[in-house]
Motif scaffolding. Structure first.
Motif, mmCIF file in Angstrom:
data_model
loop_
_atom_site.group_PDB
_atom_site.id
_atom_site.type_symbol
_atom_site.label_atom_id
_atom_site.label_comp_id
_atom_site.label_asym_id
_atom_site.label_seq_id
_atom_site.Cartn_x
_atom_site.Cartn_y
_atom_site.Cartn_z
ATOM 1 N N GLU A 64 43.010 -26.515 107.131
ATOM 2 C CA GLU A 64 43.769 -26.179 107.532
ATOM 3 C C GLU A 64 45.031 -26.721 106.664
ATOM 4 O O GLU A 64 45.187 -28.186 106.154
ATOM 5 N N THR A 66 49.158 -28.382 106.818
ATOM 6 C CA THR A 66 49.773 -29.211 107.757
ATOM 7 C C THR A 66 51.390 -28.295 107.234
ATOM 8 O O THR A 66 51.488 -27.465 106.399
ATOM 9 N N ASP A 67 52.286 -29.216 107.961
ATOM 10 C CA ASP A 67 53.680 -28.726 107.345
ATOM 11 C C ASP A 67 54.218 -29.284 106.271
ATOM 12 O O ASP A 67 54.930 -27.940 106.046
ATOM 13 N N GLU A 68 53.959 -29.515 105.913
ATOM 14 C CA GLU A 68 54.441 -31.221 104.845
ATOM 15 C C GLU A 68 53.540 -30.235 103.944
ATOM 16 O O GLU A 68 54.192 -30.428 102.300
ATOM 17 N N GLY A 69 52.912 -29.461 103.911
ATOM 18 C CA GLY A 69 52.003 -28.902 102.347
ATOM 19 C C GLY A 69 50.865 -29.833 102.678
ATOM 20 O O GLY A 69 49.751 -28.808 101.089
#
Length: 81
Positions: A64, A66-69
């Motif tokens: 997946e 993450t929101d941080e890339g």
């Protein structure tokens, strides 16, 4: 780590040793490169070489984003190959 940048040949030589350690870490679930680096107390750029080698040979895959890339990587089961 002492802050020095190791020759890439040194880093690559450790790939087989680090593969087992990385796979052991991933038993607890998918992790990002920074998470693996912290757990191994190794620089992220070295961990990137090892994980990308493992990805190339089908030992890990992206799980997946993450929101941080960062991608989380997980171990690939033999049945998935």
């Amino acid at each position: 780590m002492d802050g020095r940048v190791r020759d890439i040949r040194e880093v690559i030589r450790e790939e087989m040793l680090m593969r087992d350690k990385i796979l052991d870490l991933l038993k607890d679930g998918p992790k990002t490169i920074p998470e693996i680096a912290r757990a191994l107390d190794r620089p992220g750029h070295e961990v990137m070489f090892w994980v990308m080698g493992m990805r190339k040979y089908g030992q890990v895959c992206e799980d997946e984003l993450t929101d941080e890339g960062y991608y989380r990587y997980r171990a690939v089961c033999k049945e998935e190959c």
